[in-house]
Scaffold this motif. Sequence first.
Motif, PDB file in Angstrom:
ATOM      1  N   PHE A 178      -0.396 -14.684  13.195  1.00  0.00           N
ATOM      2  CA  PHE A 178      -0.162 -13.489  12.394  1.00  0.00           C
ATOM      3  C   PHE A 178       1.268 -13.011  12.620  1.00  0.00           C
ATOM      4  O   PHE A 178       1.656 -12.678  13.740  1.00  0.00           O
ATOM      5  CB  PHE A 178      -1.162 -12.393  12.757  1.00  0.00           C
ATOM      6  N   ASP A 179       2.036 -12.994  11.542  1.00  0.00           N
ATOM      7  CA  ASP A 179       3.424 -12.565  11.603  1.00  0.00           C
ATOM      8  C   ASP A 179       3.575 -11.178  10.993  1.00  0.00           C
ATOM      9  O   ASP A 179       2.967 -10.867   9.955  1.00  0.00           O
ATOM     10  CB  ASP A 179       4.324 -13.535  10.838  1.00  0.00           C
ATOM     11  N   VAL A 180       4.389 -10.358  11.624  1.00  0.00           N
ATOM     12  CA  VAL A 180       4.750  -9.062  11.058  1.00  0.00           C
ATOM     13  C   VAL A 180       5.825  -9.308  10.006  1.00  0.00           C
ATOM     14  O   VAL A 180       6.888  -9.862  10.305  1.00  0.00           O
ATOM     15  CB  VAL A 180       5.264  -8.107  12.149  1.00  0.00           C
ATOM     16  N   VAL A 181       5.549  -8.901   8.756  1.00  0.00           N
ATOM     17  CA  VAL A 181       6.476  -9.186   7.660  1.00  0.00           C
ATOM     18  C   VAL A 181       7.205  -7.944   7.159  1.00  0.00           C
ATOM     19  O   VAL A 181       8.306  -8.059   6.605  1.00  0.00           O
ATOM     20  CB  VAL A 181       5.746  -9.867   6.486  1.00  0.00           C
ATOM     21  N   SER A 182       6.611  -6.747   7.326  1.00  0.00           N
ATOM     22  CA  SER A 182       7.256  -5.542   6.795  1.00  0.00           C
ATOM     23  C   SER A 182       6.725  -4.295   7.490  1.00  0.00           C
ATOM     24  O   SER A 182       5.596  -4.279   8.007  1.00  0.00           O
ATOM     25  CB  SER A 182       7.016  -5.401   5.284  1.00  0.00           C
ATOM     26  N   PHE A 183       7.562  -3.257   7.462  1.00  0.00           N
ATOM     27  CA  PHE A 183       7.148  -1.895   7.800  1.00  0.00           C
ATOM     28  C   PHE A 183       7.287  -1.069   6.524  1.00  0.00           C
ATOM     29  O   PHE A 183       8.240  -1.251   5.760  1.00  0.00           O
ATOM     30  CB  PHE A 183       8.027  -1.313   8.907  1.00  0.00           C
ATOM     31  N   ALA A 184       6.344  -0.153   6.299  1.00  0.00           N
ATOM     32  CA  ALA A 184       6.363   0.584   5.033  1.00  0.00           C
ATOM     33  C   ALA A 184       5.839   1.996   5.231  1.00  0.00           C
ATOM     34  O   ALA A 184       5.235   2.323   6.259  1.00  0.00           O
ATOM     35  CB  ALA A 184       5.533  -0.151   3.977  1.00  0.00           C
ATOM     36  N   ARG A 185       6.082   2.826   4.216  1.00  0.00           N
ATOM     37  CA  ARG A 185       5.579   4.200   4.216  1.00  0.00           C
ATOM     38  C   ARG A 185       4.793   4.435   2.929  1.00  0.00           C
ATOM     39  O   ARG A 185       5.199   4.015   1.843  1.00  0.00           O
ATOM     40  CB  ARG A 185       6.730   5.204   4.314  1.00  0.00           C
ATOM     41  N   VAL A 186       3.670   5.135   3.045  1.00  0.00           N
ATOM     42  CA  VAL A 186       2.807   5.433   1.902  1.00  0.00           C
ATOM     43  C   VAL A 186       3.335   6.676   1.193  1.00  0.00           C
ATOM     44  O   VAL A 186       3.489   7.732   1.807  1.00  0.00           O
ATOM     45  CB  VAL A 186       1.353   5.657   2.351  1.00  0.00           C
ATOM     46  N   TYR A 187       3.597   6.533  -0.099  1.00  0.00           N
ATOM     47  CA  TYR A 187       4.046   7.672  -0.895  1.00  0.00           C
ATOM     48  C   TYR A 187       2.878   8.361  -1.602  1.00  0.00           C
ATOM     49  O   TYR A 187       2.808   9.582  -1.661  1.00  0.00           O
ATOM     50  CB  TYR A 187       5.060   7.208  -1.941  1.00  0.00           C
ATOM     51  N   ARG A 188       1.969   7.558  -2.136  1.00  0.00           N
ATOM     52  CA  ARG A 188       0.832   8.112  -2.864  1.00  0.00           C
ATOM     53  C   ARG A 188      -0.358   7.177  -2.723  1.00  0.00           C
ATOM     54  O   ARG A 188      -0.194   5.965  -2.644  1.00  0.00           O
ATOM     55  CB  ARG A 188       1.179   8.306  -4.342  1.00  0.00           C
ATOM     56  N   VAL A 189      -1.547   7.763  -2.696  1.00  0.00           N
ATOM     57  CA  VAL A 189      -2.784   6.995  -2.586  1.00  0.00           C
ATOM     58  C   VAL A 189      -3.560   7.159  -3.880  1.00  0.00           C
ATOM     59  O   VAL A 189      -3.849   8.283  -4.304  1.00  0.00           O
ATOM     60  CB  VAL A 189      -3.642   7.474  -1.395  1.00  0.00           C
ATOM     61  N   ARG A 190      -3.885   6.046  -4.536  1.00  0.00           N
ATOM     62  CA  ARG A 190      -4.683   6.074  -5.766  1.00  0.00           C
ATOM     63  C   ARG A 190      -5.999   5.353  -5.492  1.00  0.00           C
ATOM     64  O   ARG A 190      -6.022   4.159  -5.202  1.00  0.00           O
ATOM     65  CB  ARG A 190      -3.945   5.415  -6.929  1.00  0.00           C
ATOM     66  N   ARG A 191      -7.084   6.093  -5.602  1.00  0.00           N
ATOM     67  CA  ARG A 191      -8.395   5.562  -5.256  1.00  0.00           C
ATOM     68  C   ARG A 191      -9.189   5.243  -6.518  1.00  0.00           C
ATOM     69  O   ARG A 191      -9.236   6.038  -7.450  1.00  0.00           O
ATOM     70  CB  ARG A 191      -9.159   6.569  -4.394  1.00  0.00           C
ATOM     71  N   GLY A 192      -9.821   4.077  -6.516  1.00  0.00           N
ATOM     72  CA  GLY A 192     -10.709   3.679  -7.596  1.00  0.00           C
ATOM     73  C   GLY A 192     -12.100   3.436  -7.056  1.00  0.00           C
ATOM     74  O   GLY A 192     -12.380   3.652  -5.874  1.00  0.00           O
ATOM     75  N   LEU A 193     -12.990   2.984  -7.930  1.00  0.00           N
ATOM     76  CA  LEU A 193     -14.358   2.727  -7.499  1.00  0.00           C
ATOM     77  C   LEU A 193     -14.448   1.510  -6.591  1.00  0.00           C
ATOM     78  O   LEU A 193     -15.232   1.493  -5.638  1.00  0.00           O
ATOM     79  CB  LEU A 193     -15.255   2.528  -8.724  1.00  0.00           C
ATOM     80  N   ASP A 194     -13.649   0.486  -6.870  1.00  0.00           N
ATOM     81  CA  ASP A 194     -13.751  -0.772  -6.136  1.00  0.00           C
ATOM     82  C   ASP A 194     -12.569  -1.049  -5.219  1.00  0.00           C
ATOM     83  O   ASP A 194     -12.655  -1.911  -4.344  1.00  0.00           O
ATOM     84  CB  ASP A 194     -13.898  -1.945  -7.112  1.00  0.00           C
TER      85      ASP A 194
END
Length: 220
Positions: free
Chosen positions: A62-78
């Motif tokens: 398992f390689d670490v490929v990126s660091f990121a920040r969440v701007y918005r969360v969009r939730r669906g049914l699935d």
Amino acid sequence: MTNTETTNRVQNMSEIAAWLVRVGPDVRFDGFRVTGDHVSSDLRGIREGDALLIAKEESGRFDVVSFARVYRVRRGLDETTLLLDGLLPVEPPRPSSDFGIQPPTVAISRLDWPSFEAALKTACGIDFPALPVFEGKTAKEQNHIRDLLQWAVEDDLLGPADGPVEEIIGMSVRDRYLVGKLAPPDTRVSDDQVEDLPDAATADPESDDREAEASTSNSL
């Protein structure tokens, strides 16, 4: 999106959580968003401003490929989509063991903040508030920023911002979403508010011909 705006979003570090994301069949990552299936991932705890350490299996490790920040969360049914506003690739990718992080056993799991912070510092030499943001320098970044704006407007004005199973407590749906006030679905215009317009079936064809001739003469 400016660095000042991003700094304001992450200034209260005590409220930020870190997550370990394992890219695979249950989680997709395209460089701008992370999409996870609900079947295998508990994504309800992720909030805007949270930090992501994104790992991918390569050649049995398992390689670490990126660091990121969440701007918005969009939730669906699935599935749930995490829209990113900041991303820093690790080039070349490094094994998660280099940072003392065990290979994840589930698609998305909580990562303690000291481990995330140490990994980011070791791999990239920066602290989380300094994570680069998308500035629209490429066509793909520009498209992503436009998508962020569109989704933000839809979620804030039309909803449901928290997905199809959202519960609104303490107010009505019309109070929560402005579109519900501007154009309620069951609103009808009363007859006395409708302006009387000539019906097409009773219109005078000769009058229309005279108007057309006058218009033609004036143009000549």
